[in-house]
Design an enzyme around this catalytic site. Sequence first.
Site, mmCIF file in Angstrom:
data_model
loop_
_atom_site.group_PDB
_atom_site.id
_atom_site.type_symbol
_atom_site.label_atom_id
_atom_site.label_comp_id
_atom_site.label_asym_id
_atom_site.label_seq_id
_atom_site.Cartn_x
_atom_site.Cartn_y
_atom_site.Cartn_z
ATOM 1 C CB CYS A 87 -0.981 -0.033 1.174
ATOM 2 S SG CYS A 87 -2.339 1.143 1.022
ATOM 3 C CG HIS A 177 -3.671 -3.722 2.943
ATOM 4 N ND1 HIS A 177 -2.699 -3.127 3.714
ATOM 5 C CD2 HIS A 177 -4.347 -2.719 2.343
ATOM 6 C CE1 HIS A 177 -2.783 -1.814 3.596
ATOM 7 N NE2 HIS A 177 -3.771 -1.538 2.771
ATOM 8 C CD GLU A 179 -1.014 -5.674 5.421
ATOM 9 O OE1 GLU A 179 -1.405 -4.510 5.658
ATOM 10 O OE2 GLU A 179 -0.925 -6.120 4.265
#
Length: 233
Positions: A87, A177, A179
Amino acid sequence: MSPRVLMVRNAERSGPGRLLPWLRDEGLTVAELAGPEAPADPAGYDGVVLLGGGFLPDDDAHAPWLPAQRALARQAVAEGVPLLGICLGAQVLAVAEGGRVEGAYGLPERGSCAVELREEAGADRLLAGLPRRFRVIQNHRDQITRLPPGSTHLARSDACEVQAFRVGECAWGVQFHPEAGADRLAGWDEAALAETGLDLAALRAEAQAAEPASTDSARRLAGNFAAVVRAHA
C-alpha cells in the site's frame, strides 16, 4: 543464522498482521521498527518490508521520516536487497524510483476486492502460483498513476490499474494488503464508510466469504517473498 528482514511500520493501525508470523514460520528473523526509527539503507538486513499508512509517500511534512524511507527503498533496489512494499510502501517504492502517486485518484477500494494478474506476472517470483484472479483486502483512495521507468507491471484491478509491480529483479510493490485478513475490517469506522455509501456489515460479510481462498493467496505470496530473501541471504 536465519536471514534478517527489516519491517517498517508507518502507522500504528497499519501493522504487519499475519505477515509477521508467516515470515517467521518461513525461517526469517523479523525486526519491526517504526518509521522514524528505520534506517536509510538496508545494511545488515537480507530483506525489507514497508507497510502501509494513511498518507501520501511524499507527505514529508506529515511524516518527516519519509525521505529516509525513500532512500531505503532506492538503496535496496540498487543493492539487490529483496523489498516488499505494501500500500503506502508500494507508493514509497514507486516515488523513490521515479514514478508518480496521486491522492484521491479514481474510485477508492474498500474491503475484499478482486485483483487480476497481467501476462507479465507469469514468470514473477513473488506472484508465482497465485490464481489469475484472487481476492485481497484493499483500503485506499490514492493510486500509483505512473510506474517507475523500466519497472514491470504485474497486476491490476477494475478500479486501480497498478495493483502490483516490480523494480529490478527483487523489489515489489503491491497496492493491496496481503497482511490483512477479514478480521481487519472489525476496526473500520462504520459511520465514515456510511457517509461514502458503503455498508460495513456487507463489506465484512463479503470479506469473510472470500477469506479461505484469499488467505491461501496471501500466504503463498508471503512464502514466495521469504524464498527470495533466503536465496539472497
